[in-house]
Design a protein around this motif. Structure first.
Motif, PDB file in Angstrom:
ATOM      1  N   TYR A   1      33.304  45.631  32.751  1.00 13.92           N
ATOM      2  CA  TYR A   1      31.856  45.695  32.798  1.00 13.92           C
ATOM      3  C   TYR A   1      31.237  44.642  33.713  1.00 13.92           C
ATOM      4  CZ  TYR A   1      32.675  48.459  28.570  1.00 13.92           C
ATOM      5  OH  TYR A   1      33.121  49.393  27.669  1.00 13.92           O
ATOM      6  N   ALA A   2      32.019  43.726  34.238  1.00 14.15           N
ATOM      7  CA  ALA A   2      31.470  42.662  35.079  1.00 14.15           C
ATOM      8  C   ALA A   2      30.913  43.224  36.381  1.00 14.15           C
ATOM      9  CB  ALA A   2      32.551  41.625  35.381  1.00 14.15           C
ATOM     10  N   SER A   3      29.919  42.536  36.935  1.00  9.75           N
ATOM     11  CA  SER A   3      29.373  42.892  38.239  1.00  9.75           C
ATOM     12  C   SER A   3      30.162  42.173  39.331  1.00  9.75           C
ATOM     13  CB  SER A   3      27.904  42.474  38.333  1.00  9.75           C
ATOM     14  OG  SER A   3      27.131  43.110  37.346  1.00  9.75           O
ATOM     15  N   PRO A   4      30.217  42.743  40.541  1.00  4.38           N
ATOM     16  CA  PRO A   4      30.791  42.001  41.667  1.00  4.38           C
ATOM     17  C   PRO A   4      29.812  40.937  42.142  1.00  4.38           C
ATOM     18  CG  PRO A   4      29.947  44.116  42.418  1.00  4.38           C
ATOM     19  CD  PRO A   4      29.791  44.102  40.923  1.00  4.38           C
ATOM     20  N   ILE A   5      30.330  39.913  42.803  1.00  4.38           N
ATOM     21  CA  ILE A   5      29.481  38.926  43.472  1.00  4.38           C
ATOM     22  C   ILE A   5      29.862  38.884  44.946  1.00  4.38           C
ATOM     23  CG2 ILE A   5      29.079  37.555  41.394  1.00  4.38           C
ATOM     24  CD1 ILE A   5      31.160  35.530  42.483  1.00  4.38           C
ATOM     25  N   VAL A   6      28.960  38.378  45.767  1.00  4.80           N
ATOM     26  CA  VAL A   6      29.173  38.348  47.216  1.00  4.80           C
ATOM     27  C   VAL A   6      28.831  36.967  47.748  1.00  4.80           C
ATOM     28  CG1 VAL A   6      28.534  39.367  49.441  1.00  4.80           C
ATOM     29  CG2 VAL A   6      28.553  40.792  47.378  1.00  4.80           C
ATOM     30  N   TRP A   7      29.709  36.446  48.621  1.00  6.24           N
ATOM     31  CA  TRP A   7      29.413  35.195  49.330  1.00  6.24           C
ATOM     32  C   TRP A   7      29.916  35.341  50.763  1.00  6.24           C
ATOM     33  CZ3 TRP A   7      26.839  30.837  47.476  1.00  6.24           C
ATOM     34  CH2 TRP A   7      26.768  29.764  48.386  1.00  6.24           C
ATOM     35  N   GLY A   8      29.016  35.288  51.723  1.00  6.06           N
ATOM     36  CA  GLY A   8      29.426  35.413  53.115  1.00  6.06           C
ATOM     37  C   GLY A   8      30.106  36.739  53.370  1.00  6.06           C
ATOM     38  N   ASP A   9      31.340  36.693  53.830  1.00  8.41           N
ATOM     39  CA  ASP A   9      32.072  37.914  54.176  1.00  8.41           C
ATOM     40  C   ASP A   9      33.013  38.358  53.066  1.00  8.41           C
ATOM     41  OD1 ASP A   9      33.939  35.898  54.337  1.00  8.41           O
ATOM     42  OD2 ASP A   9      34.620  36.382  56.368  1.00  8.41           O
ATOM     43  N   ARG A  10      32.783  37.877  51.825  1.00  8.99           N
ATOM     44  CA  ARG A  10      33.724  38.165  50.737  1.00  8.99           C
ATOM     45  C   ARG A  10      33.020  38.733  49.504  1.00  8.99           C
ATOM     46  NH1 ARG A  10      38.575  33.818  51.045  1.00  8.99           N
ATOM     47  NH2 ARG A  10      38.804  33.901  53.299  1.00  8.99           N
ATOM     48  N   ILE A  11      33.678  39.694  48.878  1.00  8.55           N
ATOM     49  CA  ILE A  11      33.251  40.260  47.607  1.00  8.55           C
ATOM     50  C   ILE A  11      34.283  39.854  46.561  1.00  8.55           C
ATOM     51  CG2 ILE A  11      32.770  42.376  46.312  1.00  8.55           C
ATOM     52  CD1 ILE A  11      32.240  43.763  48.994  1.00  8.55           C
ATOM     53  N   ILE A  12      33.822  39.309  45.444  1.00  8.74           N
ATOM     54  CA  ILE A  12      34.716  38.891  44.365  1.00  8.74           C
ATOM     55  C   ILE A  12      34.516  39.834  43.178  1.00  8.74           C
ATOM     56  CG2 ILE A  12      35.442  37.014  42.864  1.00  8.74           C
ATOM     57  CD1 ILE A  12      35.787  36.342  45.801  1.00  8.74           C
ATOM     58  N   VAL A  13      35.619  40.352  42.651  1.00 10.68           N
ATOM     59  CA  VAL A  13      35.581  41.282  41.522  1.00 10.68           C
ATOM     60  C   VAL A  13      36.645  40.842  40.513  1.00 10.68           C
ATOM     61  CG1 VAL A  13      35.838  43.696  40.807  1.00 10.68           C
ATOM     62  CG2 VAL A  13      34.917  43.162  43.064  1.00 10.68           C
ATOM     63  N   THR A  14      36.323  40.910  39.229  1.00  7.42           N
ATOM     64  CA  THR A  14      37.330  40.653  38.196  1.00  7.42           C
ATOM     65  C   THR A  14      37.819  41.978  37.617  1.00  7.42           C
ATOM     66  OG1 THR A  14      35.610  40.402  36.515  1.00  7.42           O
ATOM     67  CG2 THR A  14      36.412  38.400  37.576  1.00  7.42           C
ATOM     68  N   GLY A  15      38.997  41.948  37.030  1.00  7.04           N
ATOM     69  CA  GLY A  15      39.559  43.159  36.426  1.00  7.04           C
ATOM     70  C   GLY A  15      40.457  42.799  35.257  1.00  7.04           C
ATOM     71  N   VAL A  16      40.567  43.716  34.295  1.00  5.14           N
ATOM     72  CA  VAL A  16      41.412  43.467  33.126  1.00  5.14           C
ATOM     73  C   VAL A  16      42.176  44.734  32.751  1.00  5.14           C
ATOM     74  CG1 VAL A  16      39.854  41.726  32.190  1.00  5.14           C
ATOM     75  CG2 VAL A  16      39.622  44.094  31.450  1.00  5.14           C
ATOM     76  N   THR A  17      43.330  44.542  32.151  1.00  6.12           N
ATOM     77  CA  THR A  17      44.038  45.612  31.456  1.00  6.12           C
ATOM     78  C   THR A  17      44.374  45.091  30.066  1.00  6.12           C
ATOM     79  OG1 THR A  17      46.147  44.865  32.402  1.00  6.12           O
ATOM     80  CG2 THR A  17      45.020  46.663  33.527  1.00  6.12           C
ATOM     81  N   ASN A  18      44.374  45.991  29.093  1.00  3.70           N
ATOM     82  CA  ASN A  18      44.592  45.582  27.697  1.00  3.70           C
ATOM     83  C   ASN A  18      46.060  45.584  27.290  1.00  3.70           C
ATOM     84  OD1 ASN A  18      41.829  45.334  27.458  1.00  3.70           O
ATOM     85  ND2 ASN A  18      41.545  47.334  26.498  1.00  3.70           N
ATOM     86  N   GLU A  19      46.849  46.509  27.843  1.00  2.00           N
ATOM     87  CA  GLU A  19      48.260  46.618  27.463  1.00  2.00           C
ATOM     88  C   GLU A  19      49.116  46.802  28.718  1.00  2.00           C
ATOM     89  OE1 GLU A  19      48.911  49.603  24.525  1.00  2.00           O
ATOM     90  OE2 GLU A  19      47.453  48.769  23.126  1.00  2.00           O
TER      91      GLU A  19
END
Length: 233
Positions: free
Chosen positions: A43-61
């Motif tokens: 459910y997290a939003s991406p963030i952007v700084w300069g020429d980069r996009i940061i995204v988090t991700g998870v798996t439960n199992e």
């Protein structure tokens, strides 16, 4: 766009002439697409700084937390870093482990995951520090996102069982700079914002059944007013 709801936390952008319509089928205003690894409750939003996009991700199992960096220009994956999960095992996965949005100051990326872990990475994905949240009686999930203030990372850790806190970690080391105990405050999933009031900074917090103004240098409550609701930022 360095944090949840943008630079001010209020959801405003100063950019001009932005598109307001997109169509994946026709390609209208779609610059590129790139696949993300399969995940759960991201459910997290991406963030952007300069020429980069940061995204988090998870798996439960199995339980895995990852931080990914993509190129703004073409969506190319630049790096992926795994963050060892924290001590909290969720029994109710409605909120999941991936609700908090990361934040950045352009030098480091700061991430929070719902297993009660906070971490800092360089802009190249190298781990700097990792800390676990000691008290973690969160209702369903940890849904708040971290924000930056001066040289601290602040997180709403309001929860059940009279164990609520607001906590600030040192950006450089991950050591706790202050922790304001809030035994009269129940759980919340909101993300605070820092505004200037009469020339002084103030942390606006949506708590359980109250709106509060806090001192961002200590977490002390400056004022409060009764208000129903404990989730929205």
């Amino acid at each position: 766009w360095p944090q949840f709801r943008g630079p001010s936390g209020l959801g405003y952008s100063g950019e001009k002439n932005l598109p307001v319509k997109w169509d994946v089928k026709s390609g209208e205003n779609i610059a590129w697409k790139t696949p993300l690894p399969a995940g759960d409750s991201q459910y997290a939003s991406p963030i952007v700084w300069g020429d980069r996009i940061i995204v988090t991700g998870v798996t439960n199992e199995p339980l895995q937390h990852r931080v990914m960096c993509f190129s703004v220009a073409d969506g190319r994956l630049l790096w992926t870093t795994e963050i060892p999960p924290g001590p909290l095992k969720l029994t109710d996965l409605r909120g999941g482990y991936g609700a908090p949005t990361p934040c950045t100051d352009g030098e480091h990326v700061y991430v929070v995951f719902g297993s009660a872990v906070v971490a800092a990475l360089t802009m190249d994905g190298k781990p700097v520090w990792r800390k676990e949240i000691a008290n973690h009686a969160f209702d369903v999930a940890l849904g708040s996102s971290p924000i930056l203030y001066k040289d601290t990372v602040i997180l709403n850790c309001d929860q059940t069982g009279k164990t609520s806190t607001y906590t600030a970690w040192d950006k450089a080391t991950g050591q706790i700079r202050w922790e304001a105990k809030r035994p009269d405050t129940g759980f919340a999933h909101s993300t605070p914002v820092v505004v200037e009031v009469s020339g002084k900074p103030q942390l606006l917090a949506s708590a359980s059944s109250a709106i509060q103004g806090l001192d961002p240098d200590s977490g002390a409550v400056l004022w409060w007013c009764q208000a129903q609701g404990d989730a929205a930022s």
